[in-house]
Motif scaffolding. Structure first.
Motif, PDB file in Angstrom:
ATOM      1  N   THR A 119      -7.347 -12.336  22.032  1.00 54.30           N
ATOM      2  CA  THR A 119      -6.089 -12.165  22.894  1.00 54.30           C
ATOM      3  C   THR A 119      -6.400 -12.213  24.333  1.00 54.30           C
ATOM      4  O   THR A 119      -5.655 -12.776  25.269  1.00 54.30           O
ATOM      5  N   TRP A 120      -7.766 -12.105  25.021  1.00 56.90           N
ATOM      6  CA  TRP A 120      -7.722 -12.051  26.379  1.00 56.90           C
ATOM      7  C   TRP A 120      -8.389 -13.465  26.893  1.00 56.90           C
ATOM      8  O   TRP A 120      -8.018 -14.310  27.693  1.00 56.90           O
ATOM      9  N   LEU A 121      -9.421 -13.735  26.475  1.00 61.67           N
ATOM     10  CA  LEU A 121     -10.382 -14.826  27.065  1.00 61.67           C
ATOM     11  C   LEU A 121     -10.257 -16.185  26.452  1.00 61.67           C
ATOM     12  O   LEU A 121     -10.033 -17.128  26.935  1.00 61.67           O
ATOM     13  N   LYS A 122     -10.069 -16.030  25.082  1.00 63.08           N
ATOM     14  CA  LYS A 122      -9.876 -17.575  24.404  1.00 63.08           C
ATOM     15  C   LYS A 122      -8.668 -18.267  24.857  1.00 63.08           C
ATOM     16  O   LYS A 122      -8.895 -19.380  25.053  1.00 63.08           O
ATOM     17  N   PRO A 123      -7.734 -17.712  25.225  1.00 63.42           N
ATOM     18  CA  PRO A 123      -6.779 -18.488  25.681  1.00 63.42           C
ATOM     19  C   PRO A 123      -6.804 -19.002  27.064  1.00 63.42           C
ATOM     20  O   PRO A 123      -6.141 -20.151  27.486  1.00 63.42           O
ATOM     21  N   LYS A 124      -7.492 -18.614  27.799  1.00 60.25           N
ATOM     22  CA  LYS A 124      -8.083 -19.221  29.150  1.00 60.25           C
ATOM     23  C   LYS A 124      -9.042 -20.023  29.132  1.00 60.25           C
ATOM     24  O   LYS A 124      -9.304 -20.686  30.208  1.00 60.25           O
ATOM     25  N   VAL A 125      -9.712 -20.476  28.162  1.00 58.17           N
ATOM     26  CA  VAL A 125     -10.509 -21.591  27.959  1.00 58.17           C
ATOM     27  C   VAL A 125     -10.123 -22.820  28.228  1.00 58.17           C
ATOM     28  O   VAL A 125      -9.218 -23.321  27.492  1.00 58.17           O
ATOM     29  N   PRO A 126     -10.429 -23.628  29.226  1.00 65.11           N
ATOM     30  CA  PRO A 126      -9.747 -24.764  29.769  1.00 65.11           C
ATOM     31  C   PRO A 126      -9.366 -25.928  28.705  1.00 65.11           C
ATOM     32  O   PRO A 126      -8.602 -26.589  28.643  1.00 65.11           O
ATOM     33  N   GLU A 127     -10.828 -26.079  27.897  1.00 63.74           N
ATOM     34  CA  GLU A 127     -10.846 -27.202  26.816  1.00 63.74           C
ATOM     35  C   GLU A 127     -11.775 -26.971  25.934  1.00 63.74           C
ATOM     36  O   GLU A 127     -12.982 -26.150  26.330  1.00 63.74           O
ATOM     37  N   ASP A 128     -11.882 -27.494  24.823  1.00 63.46           N
ATOM     38  CA  ASP A 128     -12.643 -27.123  23.593  1.00 63.46           C
ATOM     39  C   ASP A 128     -14.108 -27.418  23.912  1.00 63.46           C
ATOM     40  O   ASP A 128     -15.101 -26.714  23.504  1.00 63.46           O
ATOM     41  N   GLU A 129     -14.562 -28.398  24.833  1.00 66.37           N
ATOM     42  CA  GLU A 129     -15.828 -28.591  25.219  1.00 66.37           C
ATOM     43  C   GLU A 129     -16.504 -27.218  25.870  1.00 66.37           C
ATOM     44  O   GLU A 129     -17.888 -26.902  25.825  1.00 66.37           O
ATOM     45  N   PHE A 130     -15.550 -26.221  26.380  1.00 66.07           N
ATOM     46  CA  PHE A 130     -15.998 -25.192  27.153  1.00 66.07           C
ATOM     47  C   PHE A 130     -15.875 -23.910  26.202  1.00 66.07           C
ATOM     48  O   PHE A 130     -16.547 -22.871  26.406  1.00 66.07           O
ATOM     49  N   MET A 131     -15.387 -24.151  24.851  1.00 65.88           N
ATOM     50  CA  MET A 131     -15.052 -22.979  24.091  1.00 65.88           C
ATOM     51  C   MET A 131     -16.392 -22.379  23.707  1.00 65.88           C
ATOM     52  O   MET A 131     -16.684 -20.933  23.603  1.00 65.88           O
ATOM     53  N   GLY A 132     -17.465 -22.931  23.463  1.00 68.87           N
ATOM     54  CA  GLY A 132     -18.830 -22.525  22.702  1.00 68.87           C
ATOM     55  C   GLY A 132     -19.434 -21.595  23.910  1.00 68.87           C
ATOM     56  O   GLY A 132     -19.802 -20.408  23.903  1.00 68.87           O
ATOM     57  N   THR A 133     -19.480 -22.225  25.505  1.00 69.55           N
ATOM     58  CA  THR A 133     -19.904 -21.679  26.361  1.00 69.55           C
ATOM     59  C   THR A 133     -19.398 -20.300  26.760  1.00 69.55           C
ATOM     60  O   THR A 133     -20.052 -19.263  27.024  1.00 69.55           O
ATOM     61  N   PHE A 134     -17.880 -20.094  26.961  1.00 69.43           N
ATOM     62  CA  PHE A 134     -17.280 -19.197  27.108  1.00 69.43           C
ATOM     63  C   PHE A 134     -17.426 -18.153  25.773  1.00 69.43           C
ATOM     64  O   PHE A 134     -17.684 -16.879  26.313  1.00 69.43           O
ATOM     65  N   ARG A 135     -17.450 -18.549  24.628  1.00 71.15           N
ATOM     66  CA  ARG A 135     -17.636 -17.436  23.609  1.00 71.15           C
ATOM     67  C   ARG A 135     -19.061 -16.943  23.433  1.00 71.15           C
ATOM     68  O   ARG A 135     -19.101 -15.672  23.272  1.00 71.15           O
ATOM     69  N   PHE A 136     -19.930 -17.611  23.845  1.00 67.81           N
ATOM     70  CA  PHE A 136     -21.318 -16.919  23.789  1.00 67.81           C
ATOM     71  C   PHE A 136     -21.621 -16.138  25.122  1.00 67.81           C
ATOM     72  O   PHE A 136     -22.171 -15.308  24.797  1.00 67.81           O
ATOM     73  N   ALA A 137     -21.134 -16.672  26.197  1.00 68.92           N
ATOM     74  CA  ALA A 137     -21.206 -15.716  27.462  1.00 68.92           C
ATOM     75  C   ALA A 137     -20.471 -14.220  27.413  1.00 68.92           C
ATOM     76  O   ALA A 137     -21.273 -13.356  27.296  1.00 68.92           O
ATOM     77  N   PHE A 138     -19.355 -14.621  26.608  1.00 66.92           N
ATOM     78  CA  PHE A 138     -18.499 -13.430  26.235  1.00 66.92           C
ATOM     79  C   PHE A 138     -19.118 -12.218  25.155  1.00 66.92           C
ATOM     80  O   PHE A 138     -19.548 -11.118  25.514  1.00 66.92           O
ATOM     81  N   ALA A 139     -19.926 -12.859  24.223  1.00 66.31           N
ATOM     82  CA  ALA A 139     -20.709 -12.109  23.031  1.00 66.31           C
ATOM     83  C   ALA A 139     -21.775 -11.472  23.708  1.00 66.31           C
ATOM     84  O   ALA A 139     -22.183 -10.492  23.553  1.00 66.31           O
ATOM     85  N   ILE A 140     -22.581 -12.306  24.539  1.00 57.96           N
ATOM     86  CA  ILE A 140     -23.986 -11.857  24.984  1.00 57.96           C
ATOM     87  C   ILE A 140     -23.859 -10.524  26.101  1.00 57.96           C
ATOM     88  O   ILE A 140     -24.883  -9.832  26.224  1.00 57.96           O
ATOM     89  N   VAL A 141     -22.597 -10.604  26.583  1.00 54.37           N
ATOM     90  CA  VAL A 141     -22.618  -9.525  27.747  1.00 54.37           C
ATOM     91  C   VAL A 141     -21.713  -8.257  26.888  1.00 54.37           C
ATOM     92  O   VAL A 141     -21.957  -7.179  26.990  1.00 54.37           O
ATOM     93  N   THR A 142     -20.648  -8.669  25.986  1.00 55.55           N
ATOM     94  CA  THR A 142     -19.979  -7.596  25.374  1.00 55.55           C
ATOM     95  C   THR A 142     -20.512  -6.700  24.325  1.00 55.55           C
ATOM     96  O   THR A 142     -20.484  -5.757  23.981  1.00 55.55           O
ATOM     97  N   TYR A 143     -21.286  -7.553  23.530  1.00 55.54           N
ATOM     98  CA  TYR A 143     -21.841  -6.821  22.108  1.00 55.54           C
ATOM     99  C   TYR A 143     -23.088  -5.886  22.405  1.00 55.54           C
ATOM    100  O   TYR A 143     -22.709  -4.874  21.896  1.00 55.54           O
ATOM    101  N   PRO A 144     -23.950  -6.247  23.655  1.00 58.20           N
ATOM    102  CA  PRO A 144     -24.716  -4.901  23.947  1.00 58.20           C
ATOM    103  C   PRO A 144     -23.855  -3.590  24.398  1.00 58.20           C
ATOM    104  O   PRO A 144     -24.204  -2.666  24.048  1.00 58.20           O
ATOM    105  N   ILE A 145     -22.773  -4.025  25.239  1.00 56.25           N
ATOM    106  CA  ILE A 145     -22.041  -2.807  25.594  1.00 56.25           C
ATOM    107  C   ILE A 145     -21.331  -2.216  24.547  1.00 56.25           C
ATOM    108  O   ILE A 145     -21.242  -0.895  24.423  1.00 56.25           O
ATOM    109  N   TYR A 146     -20.800  -2.809  23.587  1.00 54.90           N
ATOM    110  CA  TYR A 146     -20.181  -2.288  22.298  1.00 54.90           C
ATOM    111  C   TYR A 146     -21.227  -1.573  21.535  1.00 54.90           C
ATOM    112  O   TYR A 146     -20.962  -0.346  21.002  1.00 54.90           O
ATOM    113  N   LEU A 147     -22.523  -1.868  21.263  1.00 53.09           N
ATOM    114  CA  LEU A 147     -23.471  -1.240  20.445  1.00 53.09           C
ATOM    115  C   LEU A 147     -23.780   0.083  21.191  1.00 53.09           C
ATOM    116  O   LEU A 147     -24.145   1.261  20.789  1.00 53.09           O
TER     117      LEU A 147
END
Length: 351
Positions: free
Chosen positions: A286-314
């Motif tokens: 709902t927040w970050l994915k709609p802001k990804v400028p193009e599909d080439e950046f999808m993996g980078t944005f998703r990975f960066a988001f996960a590696i930051v938020t998942y430790p916080i979530y745990l």
């Protein structure tokens, strides 16, 4: 201490990459020479993910040429410099900035003269298309400058083929194929620098087209790609795929009734993954994915988001469960959740 921090970051990022991808296949590491100047030259598909995959497993500590527009502010400049990133200026950054590249080329030559490694993308842009694009002369200008400054030096060029199954999807699979080294010195002719550049680009391009899936026919690109997808081919094996591409060139597209398999199982896995990681998945979608400028950046944005938020979530879950039950139960639940998530990524169908 700085070396320890660099190694720690590398370990964390590497663990994150292997947790993020269903499969990472690496071949050709034996082709990378030690203690000699090396220039890694990969094809470019998935923005920063391409860099991280090579940097964490290439057995060297390369310097990176990075688009200059990310070097904003003193803090970011210090961070990027610490991780051995150098700015490269492009026409879109302003014609007046291109003169800055002269100093960067000198720095690259000095790096190579020390026997260190450089990583840069010879295509000079990224795209999810399964084809090797025309190579820029930027990397050959660095090589020519190096030979002009250090005539006795040779540089080993390592073409690298990055092959993603579905670069914009999660979880994805990727194969990194390191090609045999190419001696750049053999192509250097001080009296004909234009030929030097063309010969080096031609050799590197030829190797890259064997190390990654390459559909050369622009007119039939969509048809050939559709045929490969229908056959559910293994995009991690470019050698066999490129042979199929040759045979498909004169064929028509074939549609399949089975392009989506195990849909019910897919939905179940996606549902389970979403429930177990609801705050992260919800925030991403709902927040970050709609802001990804193009599909080439999808993996980078998703990975960066996960590696930051998942430790916080745990960590948050650990605190809540520790206060509600006990530290022992909290650690068991967190460990189980982590193992289940890894299992879903490695053996499930969520994306």
């Amino acid at each position: 201490m700085s070396g320890i921090f660099y190694s720690l970051v590398k370990i964390v990022v590497k663990a994150g990459l292997y947790g993020y991808h269903r499969k990472i296949k690496i071949t050709g590491l034996e082709n990378i020479p030690k203690d000699v100047p090396v220039m890694f030259l990969p094809n470019h598909q998935s923005a920063l993910i391409d860099v991280l995959l090579i940097a964490t497993d290439c057995n060297r500590k390369p310097y990176f040429l990075t688009r200059s527009d990310v070097f904003k502010g003193k803090f970011l400049k210090r961070v990027f410099s610490y991780f051995q990133m150098l700015p490269i200026y492009r026409m879109r950054d302003g014609r007046n900035t291109l003169a800055n590249n002269d100093a960067i080329f000198n720095s690259c030559a000095q790096i190579l003269s020390r026997g260190d490694a450089l990583l840069l993308f010879p295509e000079a842009n990224h795209s999810l298309k399964r084809s090797v694009r025309p190579l820029s002369k930027g990397f050959t200008r660095i090589l020519i400058r190096t030979f002009e400054m250090y005539p006795e030096l040779d540089v080993q060029l390592i073409p690298v083929g990055l092959n993603y199954k579905h670069a914009a999807h999660f979880p994805d699979e990727v194969a990194i194929h390191y090609g045999a080294p190419i001696s750049a010195k053999q192509f250097y002719d001080s009296k004909d620098l234009s030929k030097t550049s063309l010969d080096i680009k031609g050799k590197v391009s030829e190797r890259l087209k064997k190390l990654t899936v390459h559909i050369s026919n622009e007119q039939q690109y969509d048809m050939i790609l559709n045929r490969l997808n229908v056959k559910n081919v293994d995009f991690l094996n470019p050698t066999s795929i490129n042979e199929k591409i040759k045979s498909y060139t004169h064929e028509k597209a074939i549609l399949s009734d089975n392009s989506i398999s195990s849909e019910q199982h897919l939905n179940t896995i996606n549902w389970l993954f979403t429930v177990l990681n609801f705050p992260i998945v919800f925030s991403w979608r709902t927040w970050l994915k709609p802001k990804v400028p193009e599909d080439e950046f999808m993996g980078t944005f998703r990975f960066a988001f996960a590696i930051v938020t998942y430790p916080i979530y745990l960590t948050f879950l650990l605190l809540i469960l520790s206060l509600s039950f006990s530290v022992y139960i909290a650690f068991i639940v967190i460990s189980a959740l982590t193992l289940v998530n890894v299992g879903l990524v490695k053996y499930g169908f969520s994306r």
